[in-house]
Write an enzyme that holds these catalytic residues in place. Sequence first.
Site, PDB file in Angstrom:
ATOM      1  N   ALA A 118      89.161  26.023 -55.973  1.00 27.58           N
ATOM      2  CA  ALA A 118      88.338  26.167 -56.757  1.00 27.58           C
ATOM      3  C   ALA A 118      88.797  27.097 -58.499  1.00 27.58           C
ATOM      4  CB  ALA A 118      86.429  26.508 -56.957  1.00 27.58           C
ATOM      5  N   GLY A 119      88.810  25.826 -59.611  1.00 29.26           N
ATOM      6  CA  GLY A 119      88.994  26.775 -60.351  1.00 29.26           C
ATOM      7  C   GLY A 119      88.029  26.485 -61.786  1.00 29.26           C
ATOM      8  N   HIS A 120      87.591  27.139 -62.115  1.00 23.56           N
ATOM      9  CA  HIS A 120      85.989  27.050 -62.735  1.00 23.56           C
ATOM     10  C   HIS A 120      86.440  27.880 -64.170  1.00 23.56           C
ATOM     11  CE1 HIS A 120      83.260  26.241 -58.925  1.00 23.56           C
ATOM     12  NE2 HIS A 120      84.463  25.244 -59.662  1.00 23.56           N
ATOM     13  N   THR A 121      86.304  27.215 -65.356  1.00 21.89           N
ATOM     14  CA  THR A 121      86.804  27.718 -66.768  1.00 21.89           C
ATOM     15  C   THR A 121      85.608  27.717 -67.312  1.00 21.89           C
ATOM     16  OG1 THR A 121      88.823  26.138 -66.794  1.00 21.89           O
ATOM     17  CG2 THR A 121      88.292  27.160 -68.636  1.00 21.89           C
ATOM     18  N   LYS A 153      82.258  22.147 -64.025  1.00 27.32           N
ATOM     19  CA  LYS A 153      80.792  22.944 -63.909  1.00 27.32           C
ATOM     20  C   LYS A 153      80.333  24.231 -64.657  1.00 27.32           C
ATOM     21  CE  LYS A 153      82.977  22.031 -59.694  1.00 27.32           C
ATOM     22  NZ  LYS A 153      84.086  21.055 -60.202  1.00 27.32           N
ATOM     23  N   ASP A 191      86.890  19.600 -61.026  1.00 26.66           N
ATOM     24  CA  ASP A 191      86.835  20.180 -63.134  1.00 26.66           C
ATOM     25  C   ASP A 191      86.231  19.162 -63.659  1.00 26.66           C
ATOM     26  OD1 ASP A 191      88.895  21.494 -61.214  1.00 26.66           O
ATOM     27  OD2 ASP A 191      90.607  19.538 -61.539  1.00 26.66           O
ATOM     28  N   GLU A 192      85.435  18.842 -63.862  1.00 31.40           N
ATOM     29  CA  GLU A 192      84.070  17.665 -64.601  1.00 31.40           C
ATOM     30  C   GLU A 192      83.534  19.079 -65.543  1.00 31.40           C
ATOM     31  OE1 GLU A 192      83.224  18.515 -61.339  1.00 31.40           O
ATOM     32  OE2 GLU A 192      83.781  16.425 -60.360  1.00 31.40           O
ATOM     33  N   GLN A 245      84.787  21.999 -56.557  1.00 32.42           N
ATOM     34  CA  GLN A 245      85.327  20.723 -56.158  1.00 32.42           C
ATOM     35  C   GLN A 245      84.149  19.640 -56.834  1.00 32.42           C
ATOM     36  OE1 GLN A 245      86.217  22.541 -53.091  1.00 32.42           O
ATOM     37  NE2 GLN A 245      87.104  23.802 -54.528  1.00 32.42           N
TER      38      GLN A 245
HETATM   39  P1  GDP Z   1      84.967  23.241 -63.466  1.00 31.25           P
HETATM   40  O1  GDP Z   1      86.506  23.275 -61.761  1.00 31.25           O
HETATM   41  O2  GDP Z   1      84.413  22.476 -62.683  1.00 31.25           O
HETATM   42  O3  GDP Z   1      84.404  24.129 -64.004  1.00 31.25           O
HETATM   43  O4  GDP Z   1      86.781  22.913 -64.496  1.00 31.25           O
HETATM   44  P2  GDP Z   1      88.195  23.555 -65.151  1.00 31.25           P
HETATM   45  O5  GDP Z   1      87.062  25.076 -65.864  1.00 31.25           O
HETATM   46  O6  GDP Z   1      88.637  23.225 -64.116  1.00 31.25           O
HETATM   47  O7  GDP Z   1      88.296  22.014 -66.245  1.00 31.25           O
HETATM   48  C1  GDP Z   1      86.830  21.401 -67.234  1.00 31.25           C
HETATM   49  C2  GDP Z   1      88.174  22.009 -68.267  1.00 31.25           C
HETATM   50  O8  GDP Z   1      87.418  21.278 -69.806  1.00 31.25           O
HETATM   51  C3  GDP Z   1      88.005  23.412 -68.693  1.00 31.25           C
HETATM   52  O9  GDP Z   1      89.535  23.816 -69.559  1.00 31.25           O
HETATM   53  C4  GDP Z   1      87.250  23.893 -69.485  1.00 31.25           C
HETATM   54  O10 GDP Z   1      87.528  24.285 -70.711  1.00 31.25           O
HETATM   55  C5  GDP Z   1      87.089  22.218 -70.442  1.00 31.25           C
HETATM   56  N1  GDP Z   1      86.207  21.957 -71.019  1.00 31.25           N
HETATM   57  C6  GDP Z   1      84.540  21.896 -70.118  1.00 31.25           C
HETATM   58  N2  GDP Z   1      83.756  21.307 -71.510  1.00 31.25           N
HETATM   59  C7  GDP Z   1      84.337  20.774 -71.471  1.00 31.25           C
HETATM   60  C8  GDP Z   1      83.820  19.309 -72.844  1.00 31.25           C
HETATM   61  O11 GDP Z   1      82.735  19.226 -73.442  1.00 31.25           O
HETATM   62  N3  GDP Z   1      85.566  18.990 -73.635  1.00 31.25           N
HETATM   63  C9  GDP Z   1      86.136  19.787 -73.581  1.00 31.25           C
HETATM   64  N4  GDP Z   1      87.166  19.592 -74.796  1.00 31.25           N
HETATM   65  N5  GDP Z   1      86.825  20.654 -73.017  1.00 31.25           N
HETATM   66  C10 GDP Z   1      85.738  21.231 -71.844  1.00 31.25           C
HETATM   67  P1  IMO Z   2      87.608  22.628 -58.559  1.00 30.04           P
HETATM   68  O1  IMO Z   2      86.042  23.599 -58.144  1.00 30.04           O
HETATM   69  C1  IMO Z   2      89.952  19.625 -58.392  1.00 30.04           C
HETATM   70  C2  IMO Z   2      92.003  19.038 -54.337  1.00 30.04           C
HETATM   71  C3  IMO Z   2      93.550  19.216 -54.291  1.00 30.04           C
HETATM   72  C4  IMO Z   2      93.386  18.266 -52.656  1.00 30.04           C
HETATM   73  C5  IMO Z   2      92.121  17.662 -52.220  1.00 30.04           C
HETATM   74  C6  IMO Z   2      92.730  19.162 -51.347  1.00 30.04           C
HETATM   75  O2  IMO Z   2      88.232  22.865 -59.873  1.00 30.04           O
HETATM   76  O3  IMO Z   2      86.406  21.025 -59.259  1.00 30.04           O
HETATM   77  P2  IMO Z   2      91.994  21.615 -50.500  1.00 30.04           P
HETATM   78  O4  IMO Z   2      93.184  23.007 -51.273  1.00 30.04           O
HETATM   79  O5  IMO Z   2      90.911  21.723 -51.274  1.00 30.04           O
HETATM   80  O6  IMO Z   2      92.626  21.432 -49.543  1.00 30.04           O
HETATM   81  O7  IMO Z   2      92.768  20.666 -51.356  1.00 30.04           O
HETATM   82  O8  IMO Z   2      91.552  19.217 -53.099  1.00 30.04           O
HETATM   83  N1  IMO Z   2      91.378  20.270 -55.249  1.00 30.04           N
HETATM   84  C7  IMO Z   2      90.093  19.970 -56.202  1.00 30.04           C
HETATM   85  N2  IMO Z   2      90.526  18.982 -57.107  1.00 30.04           N
HETATM   86  N3  IMO Z   2      89.526  20.738 -58.240  1.00 30.04           N
HETATM   87  C8  IMO Z   2      88.601  21.169 -57.509  1.00 30.04           C
HETATM   88  O9  IMO Z   2      88.385  21.852 -57.485  1.00 30.04           O
HETATM   89  C9  IMO Z   2      89.911  21.005 -56.542  1.00 30.04           C
HETATM   90  N4  IMO Z   2      89.737  22.125 -55.222  1.00 30.04           N
HETATM   91  C10 IMO Z   2      90.449  21.068 -54.046  1.00 30.04           C
HETATM   92  O10 IMO Z   2      94.106  19.036 -55.081  1.00 30.04           O
HETATM   93  O11 IMO Z   2      93.580  16.827 -53.266  1.00 30.04           O
HETATM   94 MG    MG Z   3      88.773  23.029 -61.731  1.00 27.65          MG
END
Ligand code: GDP
Ligand code: IMO
Ligand code: MG
Length: 427
Positions: free
Chosen positions: A39-42, A16, A13-14, A224
């Site tokens: 994964a959940g990529h926003t 990506k 959730d960085e 991840q």
């Molecule tokens: P991913 O799994 O690494 O793709 O990240 P996620 O989508 O799960 O979580 C990142 C969250 O931060 C999402 O809601 C993005 O829209 C948001 N986001 C990404 N970059 C930034 C940023 O620089 N600032 C803020 N405030 N939000 C961001």
């Molecule tokens: P993205 O791509 C954050 C975590 C789960 C749990 C562990 C194992 O969005 O960064 P799993 O269902 O994979 O067997 O769960 O890994 N986890 C994540 N945490 N971002 C993710 O993906 C994750 N995918 C799995 O919360 O701790």
């Molecule tokens: Mg995510």
Amino acid sequence: MQTLAIIGSQWGDEGKGKITDLLGAKCDVVVRYQGGNNAGHTIVVDKKKIVLHIIPSGILHPHTTSIIAHGVVFDPDAFKAELADTQKAGINLSFNNLKISENCSVITSYHKLLDQQRESQGPERIGTTGKGIGPCYEDKVARKAIKIKDLFNKETLKSRLQKNLIEKETLFKHLYHSSFPSIEDETSRLFELGKMVRPFACDTFSFLSECISNNKKILFEGAQGVLLDIDYGSYPFVTSSNTSFGGIHTGAGLMGRPVDEVLGITKAYTTRVGEGPFPTELHSEIGKKIQKIGNEFGATTGRIRRCGWLDLPLLHYSIKASNLTSLALTKVDVLSGLSELKICHAYRYRGETIDCAWPGIDMNEVEPIYTDMTPFHDTFKNGVLSTELTSYIKMIEDSLQIPVSIIAYGPERSEIIFTGARNFFLK
Ligand code: GDP
Ligand code: IMO
Ligand code: MG
């Protein structure tokens, strides 16, 4: 630059998705190579949000081909739902812009059920997403996975499911006391879903190989983060795939080409979803504030993300474990305006001071040592960073000996600064 890898350098959730979408605009092919719909990529474009779980984050660009390579575990049901969602968002997917390896391992109902039963009744909760990821990878390693190509022949599918269920049936009946679908029902369900997947299925390995030979620009999109890697992560609180750089070799293939740049996506602080040790976790009001301002809720399960200060010993380790060449520092805006600001620059561990973690280090035993940083109050309006924020970034670069090449300060595509340290995909 021909090839770029995007790797999460923390616990996922960085940000990506945002960076893949942005840099995907400049490349020909985006490849997912591990993980699944955990994964959940926003991606946010003009205030419209799209969350992708299994489909690569390059699909918003019509000229880009997306690949789901053989290292991915694939839930056809989740894919069906995501296909409908993307279509609703006006994105048309066909074999021209999305190719799925027929050798991906398939997540069945049995995998999801097993994952959920273990989490609710098992002796140790990992805090998984409950999507069946672990049990599916277990079957792959045990050499009894169902592959996408098996979905296309009902008899083959039935016989493979029968072999797959034989041990699980005992667990469902006698350990978890849960009901489970019959072989007939599961065969029919997957066979029907297979018809929907078939138009996208092919040998992605040869396609990718051809793209590499033709000097196409390729982006490998990791899911991840390194600290969730099955080998490098905080075991056992990890996911079940190689989320770090090595996963590209086994999950997609590089066909003789090095990766030119390995960009580590790094949140300006640290978050973690699920169970497991977290040395710099904040249990105070400031942690809650970061959680609230950063809107730190999981994009897949909606769970609250635990928040803490930036952890350099862990980042140092991720850089080594994944051959990172530069960092994209995201969500710096979330830290702007806080009354205090710290960075963990080292750990006290078993009587010694260390500045880099390693596989198997007991993170429950480490004691973070912090540097107090001067808080910053940037608005990011005129593209100029305050001296305080510049010092924060310099502290990271100097300690880790790696450049910060991107600074993100909001969820929108436009909220980004390229520092000039790297020219992504520009010859
Ligand atoms: P991913 O799994 O690494 O793709 O990240 P996620 O989508 O799960 O979580 C990142 C969250 O931060 C999402 O809601 C993005 O829209 C948001 N986001 C990404 N970059 C930034 C940023 O620089 N600032 C803020 N405030 N939000 C961001
Ligand atoms: P993205 O791509 C954050 C975590 C789960 C749990 C562990 C194992 O969005 O960064 P799993 O269902 O994979 O067997 O769960 O890994 N986890 C994540 N945490 N971002 C993710 O993906 C994750 N995918 C799995 O919360 O701790
Ligand atoms: Mg995510």
